[in-house]
Design a protein around this motif. Sequence first.
Motif, short mmCIF file in Angstrom:
data_model
loop_
_atom_site.label_atom_id
_atom_site.label_comp_id
_atom_site.label_asym_id
_atom_site.label_seq_id
_atom_site.Cartn_x
_atom_site.Cartn_y
_atom_site.Cartn_z
N PHE A 236 -21.56 -2.17 -6.35
CA PHE A 236 -21.01 -1.43 -5.21
C PHE A 236 -19.52 -1.69 -5.07
O PHE A 236 -19.06 -2.84 -5.09
N VAL A 237 -18.78 -0.61 -4.89
CA VAL A 237 -17.35 -0.71 -4.60
C VAL A 237 -17.17 -0.93 -3.10
O VAL A 237 -18.05 -0.60 -2.31
N PRO A 238 -16.02 -1.47 -2.66
CA PRO A 238 -15.83 -1.76 -1.24
C PRO A 238 -15.45 -0.53 -0.42
O PRO A 238 -14.95 0.47 -0.94
N GLY A 239 -15.71 -0.63 0.89
CA GLY A 239 -15.21 0.36 1.85
C GLY A 239 -16.02 1.63 2.00
O GLY A 239 -15.62 2.52 2.76
N VAL A 240 -17.17 1.74 1.35
CA VAL A 240 -17.97 2.97 1.45
C VAL A 240 -18.82 2.92 2.73
O VAL A 240 -19.50 1.92 2.98
N PRO A 241 -18.79 3.97 3.56
CA PRO A 241 -19.62 3.97 4.77
C PRO A 241 -21.10 3.81 4.43
O PRO A 241 -21.62 4.49 3.54
N VAL A 276 -19.13 6.64 -9.01
CA VAL A 276 -17.83 5.95 -9.07
C VAL A 276 -17.74 5.23 -10.41
O VAL A 276 -18.48 4.26 -10.65
N VAL A 277 -16.85 5.67 -11.27
CA VAL A 277 -16.74 5.10 -12.62
C VAL A 277 -15.61 4.07 -12.69
O VAL A 277 -15.45 3.41 -13.72
N SER A 278 -14.83 3.94 -11.62
CA SER A 278 -13.76 2.94 -11.62
C SER A 278 -13.52 2.49 -10.18
O SER A 278 -13.41 3.32 -9.28
N GLU A 279 -13.46 1.17 -9.98
CA GLU A 279 -13.24 0.64 -8.64
C GLU A 279 -11.80 0.90 -8.18
O GLU A 279 -10.89 1.09 -9.01
N PRO A 280 -11.55 0.91 -6.88
CA PRO A 280 -10.18 1.14 -6.38
C PRO A 280 -9.29 -0.06 -6.67
O PRO A 280 -9.75 -1.18 -6.86
N GLU A 281 -7.99 0.20 -6.70
CA GLU A 281 -7.05 -0.88 -6.95
C GLU A 281 -7.03 -1.90 -5.82
O GLU A 281 -6.73 -3.07 -6.03
N ARG A 282 -7.33 -1.46 -4.60
CA ARG A 282 -7.38 -2.37 -3.45
C ARG A 282 -8.53 -1.97 -2.54
O ARG A 282 -9.01 -0.84 -2.60
N ASP A 283 -8.96 -2.88 -1.71
CA ASP A 283 -10.05 -2.62 -0.77
C ASP A 283 -9.57 -1.64 0.31
O ASP A 283 -8.62 -1.93 1.03
N PRO A 284 -10.20 -0.49 0.43
CA PRO A 284 -9.75 0.47 1.44
C PRO A 284 -10.12 0.07 2.86
O PRO A 284 -9.74 0.76 3.81
N ARG A 285 -10.86 -1.03 3.00
CA ARG A 285 -11.29 -1.50 4.32
C ARG A 285 -12.03 -0.40 5.10
O ARG A 285 -13.03 0.11 4.62
N ASP A 286 -11.49 0.00 6.26
CA ASP A 286 -12.19 0.99 7.10
C ASP A 286 -11.59 2.39 6.99
O ASP A 286 -11.95 3.29 7.75
N SER A 287 -10.67 2.60 6.04
CA SER A 287 -9.96 3.87 5.99
C SER A 287 -10.84 5.04 5.56
O SER A 287 -10.49 6.21 5.80
#
Length: 310
Positions: A236-241, A276-287
């Motif tokens: 799991f990537v971060p920040g997904v609702p 999602v084939v690539s994680e984000p460069e940074r954690d999007p947090r709650d955006s």
Amino acid sequence: MRRGAPRQRLVLTVLLVVSCALVVLDSREDTAFVTDGARAAGEMVFTPVSAGVSAATSPVGDAYRALTAAPNARERIDELEERNRELTAELEARDLDEQRSAELEELLHLSGLGGYEIVPAQAVTRVDSQGFSDTITLDVGERDGIEPDMTVVNGDGLVGRVLRVGTKTATVLLLTDGASSVGARLEGASEMGIAHGTARSLDESSSIRFELLDADASVSSGERLVTMGSHGGTPFVPGVPVGTVKEVQDTPGALTRTAEVTPAVDIGSLNIVGVVVSEPERDPRDSVLPPKPDEDAAQAPRDDGAEDEE
């Protein structure tokens, strides 16, 4: 009725006599002017009646002509019905394309907010699969760069993770499955916990159980969850609702606090999703979370009446 009978017989007798006389006169050449007058008078009297009878019987004639042409008419009707079915199918396909386009747009919006690189896919079917009660099959696979343990999302949030991959298809374990779990945290806070699926069959409700790691942590109805993210972005990537807290279940003496969560995604109507084939460069947090309803109301422009009062 008895008084009228002799009169009727008298009228009938006179008509018979006149008819016989006309027949005799018509047979003689020198009396043609008499019979011609009689014919003209008869036409004046009976032509309206004849026209009325023709008008009354015209539909019957039309129906008869329609029946005589029935084989060709039946073929024409079949052609029109077939064309009608084709047009109906085209309209349904257009509506479906519009729906898919809207879902794809929402998916791209979510991926843009979170910085996720995704491969769009369509949910082909939802089935029980090898001990898992809640899975779906996607129309993408190894040839599209899909691998096991990749995050699957749609325009609303977390769908699940890739369980198995074939050349052209992939099986996804849904978030609501009883064997599914994901690390999550409360919006705007560092309180963390584990969100578990509760479905044991396709017929069960798709709620989620959220267990906070800290039994003293504060949580209330209406709060939203997002994924914490895994090392390397899998599974799991971060920040997904993930969902919204529906009810908090307080159990005295328990080591954890538990809440029932409504998933952000309507699992029962999945169509267009993204892997999602690539994680984000940074954690999007709650955006990635959408604005809350009360925030939308606060940002809405005032109506003209309020401006006029000022």
